[in-house]
Design a protein around this motif. Structure first.
Motif: not given
Length: 119
Positions: A9, A11, A14, A32, A44
């Motif tokens: 992941d 984050r 994305g 998110v 998500l």
């Protein structure tokens, strides 16, 4: 994931990626959506799934979709599957992929419409 592959992941970008060593096999792009207090919680939001051509048919996209739902559950979030692949996967695997609150799905669509860079 099996066969020496793993899910990572990112984050900040994305992106949920399937990797074999340093090779990216496929990814789900997502953003998110935080809880705004209007109902439905946070999510998500899956917007796009891509598997490299040489790895199509190997179960990469399905593994990514499953991992996205696992990640969301770990974070006590829903998944809003705006990506057609993830939406279809969620129907086939309804026992693993709870449907999001309709208000949350509507907020996710509004956010994506307002910010096409999320796509």
């Amino acid at each position: 994931m099996d066969n020496g592959r793993d899910i990572r992941d990112d984050r900040a970008a994305g992106r949920l990626g399937a990797w074999a060593g340093d090779e990216l096999l496929g990814r789900i792009d997502y953003f998110v959506l935080e809880d705004d207090g209007t109902g439905g919680g946070s999510a998500l939001v899956a917007v796009h799934t891509v598997v490299e051509p040489e790895h199509q048919g190997e179960g990469v996209a399905g593994a990514l979709a499953g991992a996205l739902y696992e990640l969301a559950a770990t974070e006590s979030r829903s998944v809003v599957p705006l990506c057609p692949y993830v939406a279809a996967w969620s129907v086939k695997h309804s026992d693993l992929a709870p449907q999001p609150d309709p208000a949350l799905a509507a907020r996710a669509k509004e956010r994506l419409s307002a910010d096409p860079d999320l796509w």
